[in-house]
Scaffold this motif. Structure first.
Motif, PDB file in Angstrom:
ATOM      1  N   SER A  32       0.850  -1.196   0.000  1.00  0.00           N
ATOM      2  CA  SER A  32       0.000   0.000   0.000  1.00  0.00           C
ATOM      3  C   SER A  32       0.879   1.237   0.000  1.00  0.00           C
ATOM      4  N   PHE A  34       1.077   5.753   0.211  1.00  0.00           N
ATOM      5  CA  PHE A  34       0.504   6.953   0.817  1.00  0.00           C
ATOM      6  C   PHE A  34       1.331   8.166   0.418  1.00  0.00           C
ATOM      7  N   TYR A  36       2.344  11.696   2.413  1.00  0.00           N
ATOM      8  CA  TYR A  36       2.333  12.459   3.645  1.00  0.00           C
ATOM      9  C   TYR A  36       2.863  13.852   3.345  1.00  0.00           C
ATOM     10  N   LEU A  87       6.098  13.581   1.289  1.00  0.00           N
ATOM     11  CA  LEU A  87       6.779  12.302   1.463  1.00  0.00           C
ATOM     12  C   LEU A  87       5.931  11.173   0.902  1.00  0.00           C
ATOM     13  N   ASN A  91       4.228   0.752   2.054  1.00  0.00           N
ATOM     14  CA  ASN A  91       4.133  -0.282   3.082  1.00  0.00           C
ATOM     15  C   ASN A  91       4.577  -1.602   2.470  1.00  0.00           C
ATOM     16  N   THR A  97       6.907  -9.335   8.217  1.00  0.00           N
ATOM     17  CA  THR A  97       6.229  -8.254   8.925  1.00  0.00           C
ATOM     18  C   THR A  97       6.106  -7.045   8.003  1.00  0.00           C
ATOM     19  N   TYR A  98       5.129  -6.209   8.324  1.00  0.00           N
ATOM     20  CA  TYR A  98       4.878  -5.014   7.525  1.00  0.00           C
ATOM     21  C   TYR A  98       5.667  -3.855   8.093  1.00  0.00           C
ATOM     22  N   LYS A  99       6.158  -3.002   7.222  1.00  0.00           N
ATOM     23  CA  LYS A  99       6.734  -1.753   7.702  1.00  0.00           C
ATOM     24  C   LYS A  99       6.634  -0.683   6.633  1.00  0.00           C
ATOM     25  N   TYR A 100       6.552   0.541   7.106  1.00  0.00           N
ATOM     26  CA  TYR A 100       6.492   1.699   6.216  1.00  0.00           C
ATOM     27  C   TYR A 100       7.897   2.146   5.866  1.00  0.00           C
ATOM     28  N   PHE A 102       9.727   5.409   4.063  1.00  0.00           N
ATOM     29  CA  PHE A 102       9.521   6.777   3.590  1.00  0.00           C
ATOM     30  C   PHE A 102      10.470   7.090   2.449  1.00  0.00           C
ATOM     31  N   GLY A 103       9.950   7.784   1.461  1.00  0.00           N
ATOM     32  CA  GLY A 103      10.808   8.348   0.438  1.00  0.00           C
ATOM     33  C   GLY A 103      11.570   9.540   0.980  1.00  0.00           C
TER      34      GLY A 103
ATOM     35  N   TYR B  35      10.485   6.404  15.204  1.00  0.00           N
ATOM     36  CA  TYR B  35      11.250   6.841  14.037  1.00  0.00           C
ATOM     37  C   TYR B  35      12.243   7.905  14.490  1.00  0.00           C
ATOM     38  N   PRO B  42      14.302  11.948   5.424  1.00  0.00           N
ATOM     39  CA  PRO B  42      13.016  11.350   5.785  1.00  0.00           C
ATOM     40  C   PRO B  42      13.105  10.622   7.123  1.00  0.00           C
ATOM     41  N   ILE B  56       9.860  -5.329  15.210  1.00  0.00           N
ATOM     42  CA  ILE B  56      10.980  -4.964  14.340  1.00  0.00           C
ATOM     43  C   ILE B  56      11.971  -4.131  15.138  1.00  0.00           C
ATOM     44  N   GLN B  97      -0.296  -3.525  12.817  1.00  0.00           N
ATOM     45  CA  GLN B  97       0.893  -3.341  11.994  1.00  0.00           C
ATOM     46  C   GLN B  97       0.579  -3.553  10.520  1.00  0.00           C
ATOM     47  N   TYR B 103      -0.433   6.011   9.351  1.00  0.00           N
ATOM     48  CA  TYR B 103      -0.021   6.208  10.742  1.00  0.00           C
ATOM     49  C   TYR B 103      -0.523   7.548  11.264  1.00  0.00           C
TER      50      TYR B 103
END
Lengths: 112, 114
Positions: A32, A34, A36, A87, A91, A97-100, A102-103, B35, B42, B56, B97, B103
């Motif tokens: 997915s 997004f 920001y 930004l 995802n 596991t999932y994680k975001y 960022f560009g 973060y 970023p 994680i 998650q 978020y």
């Protein structure tokens, strides 16, 4: 190659202009997407999710091209208040596991 | 309540100090994140907690120690930091998650290590 890449800008545009940002991602299993917005010295805030069919929210239009692995954001009729860093966020699933991710962000400055 | 609250907003600490950053949310979110963001860069993921368990750790040095005492709270304990650790530390939460709704970020703690 970074996982999520954007043109850092800055993009300096006059009020009322239309501006487009692109973002490319390297992980084809990305789930997915997004956009920001982050103002100077503030936290990132969700602008909009990006859906496969493309989606619009007022002056903002987001597009996703899974085949080419890029996402775009179009801002029409730019306002001074649109000045910020945009930004791209992807995802991904990594090690189950999932994680975001960022560009690097694209800076936009709308000029009066 | 649709906020993520972080305290303190600003922190200056010496390299031998021990301090903690706190993050709280009451949205019923079960995933919480730390973060780190340096100027003009970023946000970079440090830790993810899912249902109060560490999910994680992005190979973060042990001088950063996360803790999730309950589903609403997330702490980041700091010890023997270096000046290059100075940054904006952002906490975020999401329903779960893998729930890709986006978020919610806190306003961050601006940390300066002297």
């Amino acid at each position: 190659r970074k996982e999520v890449e954007q043109d850092p800008g800055p993009f300096n545009v006059p009020e009322g202009a239309t501006v487009a940002f692109n973002c490319t991602y390297s992980n084809s299993a990305s789930q997915s997407f997004f956009w920001y917005r982050q103002d100077c010295r503030k936290e990132p805030k969700l602008l909009m999710s990006v859906y496969s069919s493309g989606n619009e929210d007022g002056r903002f239009t987001a597009q996703l091209n899974r085949a080419s692995q890029y996402i775009s954001l179009l801002i029409r009729d730019s306002k001074l208040s649109d000045s910020a860093t945009y930004l791209c966020v992807v995802n991904i699933i990594a090690s189950g596991t999932y994680k975001y991710i960022f560009g690097t962000g694209t800076r936009l400055k709308v000029l009066a | 309540d649709t906020e993520v609250t972080q305290t303190p907003k600003h922190l200056v600490m010496g390299m031998t100090n021990k301090k903690s950053l706190k993050c709280e949310q009451h949205m019923g979110h079960r995933a919480m994140y730390w973060y780190k963001q340096k100027a003009k860069k970023p946000p970079e993921l440090m830790f993810v907690y899912s249902y109060e368990k560490l999910s994680i750790n992005e190979s973060v040095p042990s001088r950063f120690s996360p803790e999730c005492p309950n589903s609403s709270l997330l702490n980041l304990h700091l010890h023997a930091l270096q000046p290059e650790d100075s940054a904006l530390y952002l906490c975020a939460s999401s329903p779960t998650q893998d729930r890709a709704d986006g978020y919610t970020f806190g306003s961050g703690t601006r940390l300066t290590v002297v």
